[in-house]
Design a protein around this motif. Sequence first.
Motif, PDB file in Angstrom:
ATOM      1  N   ASP A 255       0.870  -1.084   0.035  1.00 48.61           N
ATOM      2  CA  ASP A 255      -0.009  -0.119  -0.069  1.00 48.61           C
ATOM      3  C   ASP A 255       0.942   1.134   0.064  1.00 48.61           C
ATOM      4  N   GLU A 256       1.969   1.197   0.914  1.00 52.86           N
ATOM      5  CA  GLU A 256       2.678   2.372   0.920  1.00 52.86           C
ATOM      6  C   GLU A 256       3.540   2.827  -0.518  1.00 52.86           C
ATOM      7  N   ARG A 257       3.941   1.459  -1.137  1.00 56.48           N
ATOM      8  CA  ARG A 257       4.515   1.754  -2.369  1.00 56.48           C
ATOM      9  C   ARG A 257       3.478   2.194  -3.494  1.00 56.48           C
ATOM     10  N   ALA A 258       2.212   1.875  -3.305  1.00 57.48           N
ATOM     11  CA  ALA A 258       1.041   2.364  -4.032  1.00 57.48           C
ATOM     12  C   ALA A 258       0.893   3.444  -4.076  1.00 57.48           C
ATOM     13  N   LEU A 259       0.932   4.144  -2.634  1.00 50.32           N
ATOM     14  CA  LEU A 259       0.538   5.773  -2.553  1.00 50.32           C
ATOM     15  C   LEU A 259       1.924   6.456  -3.368  1.00 50.32           C
ATOM     16  N   ASP A 260       3.129   6.005  -2.877  1.00 50.18           N
ATOM     17  CA  ASP A 260       4.004   6.749  -3.582  1.00 50.18           C
ATOM     18  C   ASP A 260       4.112   6.988  -5.135  1.00 50.18           C
ATOM     19  N   ILE A 261       3.869   5.824  -5.701  1.00 46.70           N
ATOM     20  CA  ILE A 261       3.508   5.741  -7.188  1.00 46.70           C
ATOM     21  C   ILE A 261       2.252   6.641  -7.513  1.00 46.70           C
ATOM     22  N   ILE A 262       1.085   6.494  -6.975  1.00 47.24           N
ATOM     23  CA  ILE A 262       0.174   7.384  -7.287  1.00 47.24           C
ATOM     24  C   ILE A 262       0.513   8.771  -7.101  1.00 47.24           C
ATOM     25  N   GLN A 263       1.118   9.388  -6.037  1.00 48.29           N
ATOM     26  CA  GLN A 263       1.428  10.598  -5.959  1.00 48.29           C
ATOM     27  C   GLN A 263       2.341  10.999  -6.956  1.00 48.29           C
ATOM     28  N   CYS A 264       3.402  10.126  -7.219  1.00 46.69           N
ATOM     29  CA  CYS A 264       4.264  10.552  -8.561  1.00 46.69           C
ATOM     30  C   CYS A 264       3.734  10.752  -9.725  1.00 46.69           C
ATOM     31  N   HIS A 265       2.709   9.834  -9.998  1.00 46.55           N
ATOM     32  CA  HIS A 265       1.953  10.007 -11.343  1.00 46.55           C
ATOM     33  C   HIS A 265       0.925  10.873 -11.483  1.00 46.55           C
ATOM     34  N   TYR A 266       0.134  11.117 -10.580  1.00 47.99           N
ATOM     35  CA  TYR A 266      -1.004  12.363 -10.637  1.00 47.99           C
ATOM     36  C   TYR A 266      -0.766  13.540  -9.996  1.00 47.99           C
ATOM     37  N   GLY A 267       0.443  13.460  -8.823  1.00 49.09           N
ATOM     38  CA  GLY A 267       0.633  14.638  -8.285  1.00 49.09           C
ATOM     39  C   GLY A 267      -0.229  14.708  -6.913  1.00 49.09           C
ATOM     40  N   HIS A 268      -0.931  13.829  -6.765  1.00 54.18           N
ATOM     41  CA  HIS A 268      -2.043  13.713  -5.722  1.00 54.18           C
ATOM     42  C   HIS A 268      -2.489  12.488  -5.304  1.00 54.18           C
ATOM     43  N   VAL A 269      -3.131  12.146  -4.294  1.00 58.11           N
ATOM     44  CA  VAL A 269      -3.405  10.845  -3.975  1.00 58.11           C
ATOM     45  C   VAL A 269      -5.015  10.613  -3.826  1.00 58.11           C
ATOM     46  N   GLY A 270      -5.718  11.397  -4.596  1.00 61.53           N
ATOM     47  CA  GLY A 270      -7.125  11.178  -4.721  1.00 61.53           C
ATOM     48  C   GLY A 270      -7.713   9.822  -5.385  1.00 61.53           C
ATOM     49  N   GLY A 271      -8.566   9.340  -4.671  1.00 55.55           N
ATOM     50  CA  GLY A 271      -9.290   8.216  -5.267  1.00 55.55           C
ATOM     51  C   GLY A 271      -8.551   6.754  -5.056  1.00 55.55           C
ATOM     52  N   ALA A 272      -7.427   6.929  -3.794  1.00 55.34           N
ATOM     53  CA  ALA A 272      -6.572   6.085  -3.579  1.00 55.34           C
ATOM     54  C   ALA A 272      -7.336   4.938  -3.032  1.00 55.34           C
ATOM     55  N   THR A 273      -8.114   5.362  -2.171  1.00 55.32           N
ATOM     56  CA  THR A 273      -8.809   4.461  -1.126  1.00 55.32           C
ATOM     57  C   THR A 273     -10.163   3.904  -1.748  1.00 55.32           C
ATOM     58  N   GLU A 274     -10.668   4.260  -3.039  1.00 58.33           N
ATOM     59  CA  GLU A 274     -11.877   4.158  -3.657  1.00 58.33           C
ATOM     60  C   GLU A 274     -12.250   2.652  -3.631  1.00 58.33           C
ATOM     61  N   PHE A 275     -11.220   1.710  -4.101  1.00 61.44           N
ATOM     62  CA  PHE A 275     -11.768   0.275  -4.079  1.00 61.44           C
ATOM     63  C   PHE A 275     -11.949  -0.285  -2.717  1.00 61.44           C
ATOM     64  N   PHE A 276     -11.154   0.180  -1.773  1.00 58.84           N
ATOM     65  CA  PHE A 276     -11.129  -0.317  -0.598  1.00 58.84           C
ATOM     66  C   PHE A 276     -12.268   0.250   0.431  1.00 58.84           C
ATOM     67  N   SER A 277     -12.590   1.448   0.076  1.00 62.16           N
ATOM     68  CA  SER A 277     -13.822   1.832   0.738  1.00 62.16           C
ATOM     69  C   SER A 277     -15.010   1.202   0.358  1.00 62.16           C
ATOM     70  N   LYS A 278     -15.201   0.957  -1.003  1.00 65.93           N
ATOM     71  CA  LYS A 278     -16.217   0.247  -1.403  1.00 65.93           C
ATOM     72  C   LYS A 278     -16.525  -1.172  -1.030  1.00 65.93           C
ATOM     73  N   ILE A 279     -15.358  -1.817  -0.626  1.00 64.43           N
ATOM     74  CA  ILE A 279     -15.279  -3.172  -0.113  1.00 64.43           C
ATOM     75  C   ILE A 279     -15.670  -2.994   1.410  1.00 64.43           C
ATOM     76  N   SER A 280     -15.289  -1.964   1.861  1.00 63.42           N
ATOM     77  CA  SER A 280     -15.500  -1.981   3.469  1.00 63.42           C
ATOM     78  C   SER A 280     -16.872  -1.583   3.851  1.00 63.42           C
ATOM     79  N   ASP A 281     -17.816  -1.269   2.833  1.00 62.46           N
ATOM     80  CA  ASP A 281     -19.405  -1.045   2.973  1.00 62.46           C
ATOM     81  C   ASP A 281     -19.801  -2.219   3.300  1.00 62.46           C
ATOM     82  N   PRO A 282     -20.454  -2.567   4.452  1.00 59.85           N
ATOM     83  CA  PRO A 282     -20.941  -3.700   5.143  1.00 59.85           C
ATOM     84  C   PRO A 282     -21.990  -4.208   4.065  1.00 59.85           C
ATOM     85  N   GLU A 283     -22.812  -3.059   3.491  1.00 58.98           N
ATOM     86  CA  GLU A 283     -23.995  -3.390   2.647  1.00 58.98           C
ATOM     87  C   GLU A 283     -23.659  -4.136   1.477  1.00 58.98           C
ATOM     88  N   ASP A 284     -22.256  -4.013   1.188  1.00 58.18           N
ATOM     89  CA  ASP A 284     -21.901  -4.492  -0.055  1.00 58.18           C
ATOM     90  C   ASP A 284     -21.322  -5.910   0.000  1.00 58.18           C
TER      91      ASP A 284
END
Lengths: 146, 277, 104
Positions: free
Chosen positions: B203-232
């Motif tokens: 995860d840490e490496r992924a954050l660094d990569i995302i920051q480097c490519h997009y210049g910000h980390v927006g949307g990084a937790t999108e997939f995991f947040s979706k999964i963490s929703d107990p309704e899903d």
Amino acid sequence: MWDLYFLISLIVTGYIFGQIHERRHYASLKKRELEMMKMVMTSSKRPLGELGPIMEAKLVQGGVVISVDYFKRIVTSLRNFFGGNIRGYETLVDRARREAILRLKESCPDATQIINLRLETSSIYKGRGNQIGSVEVLAYATALYT
Amino acid sequence: MQYHAKLPDDTPNVSHQNPVKEFLSLLAGLLAIVLFVYWILGFFIDEAVEFISPEMEIAIFESLGEEIIASQGGERSDKINKTEQHMRVLLDDLTACMDVGYPIELIFQQSDKANAFAAPGGKMVVLSGLLKHVKSENGLAFVVAHELGHFKNRDHLRGLGRGVVLMALSFLATGNMHLSKVLVPVNAFQNAQFSQGRESDADERALDIIQCHYGHVGGATEFFSKISDPEDDLPFTHYFKTHPEAEARVKAIQLLSQEKHYVEGEVKPAFWSGTIN
Amino acid sequence: MFLTNIEEVPGKRIIACYGVVSGSTVRAKHVGRDIMAGLKNIFGGELEAYTELLSEAREQAMLRMQQQAESLGANAIVNVRFSTSSVTAGASEIYIYGTAVTVE
């Protein structure tokens, strides 16, 4: 996952039916052994005591093949890892031998004496992965009639 | 000489122990030994992984990698479609941010499962089910970057090594190929790959990569947040085993980006909308 | 307890007979010994683990047969015979039987 359920159901069925079978077999063995108890049987070459004139002497035999259930096979493969007595197979060979001897006795109910009893055991069926699953016992002796 | 008609005592030749008890105690003992040996060998594998060069890895696992990919299900289309092309461009962009050490090949498979994983031989597999659960390019990029992190840390080799050890151990212990196949499913390597420490490293490496490519980390937790929703009701893969675990993971990632002073920005829209059923 | 594999106990007179008694056992060695024995197979020579296994199994079966004879009230077993078979891989199965008797 289905493989696991299949294995568990095999073990459970093996256990239930194996236990029922074994209990029934032991009950029948005990009952028949009691009935046949009066028959004189030895492993000696000569007849016991003075028999007088012997009318007939003939070779008699009894054989049986018994298989072990799946549950015991699994326990055996685990036991093979740790070493020690393999109890599942001990009852198997015990039952097979007593059954073979009983069948031998039942084949000559009128004999006065049965002498020189000998037993042979062999495994005739190799199951999956060369795990031997059944034993064959042959009992043979000479029956004397007076 | 007289003959006494009696029946001998049959107890010595017959077992009287409860067979179920014997079975359970033997099984427990065996499991304890197997786990111990597995744990010990895990250390050796971690050491050995450092010595396997990328070229060697590709040579060794060429065929095995294919088998693992096939075992995960899903169909591979013959021709490369637009989505896959886009994804390859994304992967190339992301690898530009972090040198993994060897070329990564992206394999896109049609499947209902929402999963992506690192297979030996530099093959990254993305199952199309994943695209249904991410709404932005950044969300997908984080998952891809996370797998890149696994490649960089060589977790896929560790996982595979442990899977092989587990298989060999269970075969040795039971002497029964059928039994060991049941105890260790084909995808055991995937579960063996799962370890909380390894996941958060990736995860840490992924954050660094995302920051480097997009210049910000927006949307990084999108997939995991979706999964963490107990309704899903999602099929859990190596990412998580439970809902609370997913929540904790999202929080950990957010905390990490705060520490690194990364900020969230505008996310890019998905490039696959409409192309996936 | 007297054990012989001939018809009588030499120097003693048999006064009573009880029929056939038997003892059996199935035993295995732990997997470490099995592996060592497998390695030994390459070089040849005695497989100590299995020699030990066989003698242990024999001892135990003999003991069980004697227990049966004792339960009948006998003090000797004549015409003792050994029989063995392989009922499962890596395990030793021994069966011993004889005629239980009382000697003077």
